[in-house]
Write a protein that holds these residues in place. Structure first.
Motif, short mmCIF file in Angstrom:
data_model
loop_
_atom_site.label_atom_id
_atom_site.label_comp_id
_atom_site.label_asym_id
_atom_site.label_seq_id
_atom_site.Cartn_x
_atom_site.Cartn_y
_atom_site.Cartn_z
N SER A 44 0.82 -1.22 0.00
CA SER A 44 0.00 0.00 0.00
C SER A 44 0.86 1.26 0.00
N GLU A 45 2.16 1.12 0.19
CA GLU A 45 3.08 2.25 0.20
C GLU A 45 3.62 2.59 -1.19
N ARG A 46 3.25 1.80 -2.18
CA ARG A 46 3.73 2.07 -3.54
C ARG A 46 3.26 3.44 -4.00
N PRO A 47 4.15 4.25 -4.57
CA PRO A 47 3.70 5.51 -5.14
C PRO A 47 2.86 5.25 -6.39
N ALA A 48 1.98 6.16 -6.68
CA ALA A 48 1.14 6.01 -7.87
C ALA A 48 2.01 6.11 -9.12
N ALA A 49 1.75 5.23 -10.05
CA ALA A 49 2.48 5.24 -11.32
C ALA A 49 1.50 5.59 -12.43
N GLY A 50 1.95 6.38 -13.34
CA GLY A 50 1.09 6.77 -14.44
C GLY A 50 0.82 5.64 -15.42
N LEU A 51 -0.27 5.73 -16.11
CA LEU A 51 -0.65 4.79 -17.16
C LEU A 51 -0.71 3.34 -16.68
N GLY A 52 -1.12 3.14 -15.46
CA GLY A 52 -1.31 1.79 -14.94
C GLY A 52 -0.03 1.06 -14.58
N GLY A 53 1.08 1.76 -14.54
CA GLY A 53 2.35 1.13 -14.18
C GLY A 53 2.42 0.82 -12.70
N VAL A 54 3.43 0.08 -12.33
CA VAL A 54 3.64 -0.29 -10.94
C VAL A 54 5.02 0.20 -10.52
N CYS A 55 5.09 0.88 -9.38
CA CYS A 55 6.36 1.37 -8.85
C CYS A 55 6.84 0.48 -7.71
N ARG A 56 8.13 0.55 -7.42
CA ARG A 56 8.72 -0.21 -6.32
C ARG A 56 8.19 0.30 -4.99
N ILE A 57 8.17 -0.59 -4.02
CA ILE A 57 7.87 -0.18 -2.64
C ILE A 57 9.07 0.64 -2.18
N PRO A 58 8.85 1.85 -1.68
CA PRO A 58 9.99 2.68 -1.27
C PRO A 58 10.81 2.03 -0.16
N TRP A 59 12.11 2.17 -0.30
CA TRP A 59 13.04 1.64 0.70
C TRP A 59 12.74 2.25 2.06
N SER A 60 12.41 3.54 2.09
CA SER A 60 12.13 4.22 3.35
C SER A 60 10.93 3.59 4.05
N SER A 61 9.95 3.13 3.30
CA SER A 61 8.78 2.48 3.90
C SER A 61 9.15 1.14 4.52
N ILE A 62 10.03 0.41 3.84
CA ILE A 62 10.47 -0.88 4.37
C ILE A 62 11.26 -0.67 5.66
N LEU A 63 12.11 0.35 5.67
CA LEU A 63 12.89 0.65 6.88
C LEU A 63 11.99 1.10 8.04
N LYS A 64 11.00 1.92 7.74
CA LYS A 64 10.07 2.36 8.79
C LYS A 64 9.35 1.16 9.40
N TYR A 65 8.95 0.22 8.56
CA TYR A 65 8.27 -0.98 9.04
C TYR A 65 9.20 -1.76 9.97
N ALA A 66 10.43 -1.96 9.54
CA ALA A 66 11.41 -2.70 10.34
C ALA A 66 11.67 -1.99 11.67
N GLU A 67 11.80 -0.67 11.61
CA GLU A 67 12.03 0.11 12.84
C GLU A 67 10.83 0.01 13.78
N HIS A 68 9.64 0.10 13.21
CA HIS A 68 8.42 0.02 14.02
C HIS A 68 8.35 -1.29 14.81
N TYR A 69 8.79 -2.37 14.18
CA TYR A 69 8.75 -3.67 14.83
C TYR A 69 10.04 -4.03 15.56
N GLY A 70 10.94 -3.05 15.70
CA GLY A 70 12.14 -3.23 16.51
C GLY A 70 13.13 -4.25 15.99
N MET A 71 13.25 -4.34 14.68
CA MET A 71 14.21 -5.29 14.11
C MET A 71 15.63 -4.80 14.31
N SER A 72 16.53 -5.74 14.55
CA SER A 72 17.95 -5.40 14.66
C SER A 72 18.51 -5.06 13.28
#
Length: 108
Positions: A44-72
């Motif tokens: 759900s963190e994917r940025p909107a892509a034009g013309l129906g394309g798909v963008c990568r999940i942002p690295w910052s979102s993955i890190l925030k998730y890991a930080e939120h759950y206290g991963m080493s």
């Protein structure tokens, strides 16, 4: 296939094609459910892509998730690698699907 879906299928209650497709899907081991759940949330963190394309999940979102759950640090590195690999599979699949040309609308 999920045990409950299998029971319904055996009784003839699940006849839709999606349930046949579920039978062909690989099982996810319990130890990997957390990665799948995280991936579904992070999608759900994917940025909107034009013309129906798909963008990568942002690295910052993955890190925030890991930080939120206290991963080493090591857990985060592994987590990022796994999510990135899952994401790459989705992106590759999206790229390989031919886009259907839009039919011109008929004048009224």
């Amino acid at each position: 296939m999920y045990a409950t879906a299998e029971a319904f299928r055996k009784r003839g209650e699940f006849t839709h094609a999606v349930f046949a497709q579920l039978a062909e899907e690989p099982e996810i081991s319990k130890e990997h459910h957390s990665y799948w759940d995280a991936f579904r949330i992070l999608e759900s963190e994917r940025p909107a892509a034009g013309l129906g394309g798909v963008c990568r999940i942002p690295w910052s979102s993955i890190l925030k998730y890991a930080e939120h759950y206290g991963m080493s640090f090591d857990e985060t590195e592994r987590f990022v690698d796994i999510i990135r690999e899952m994401d790459a599979t989705v992106l590759k699949s999206a790229e390989s699907k031919p886009s259907e040309p839009k039919k011109p609308s008929k004048p009224k």
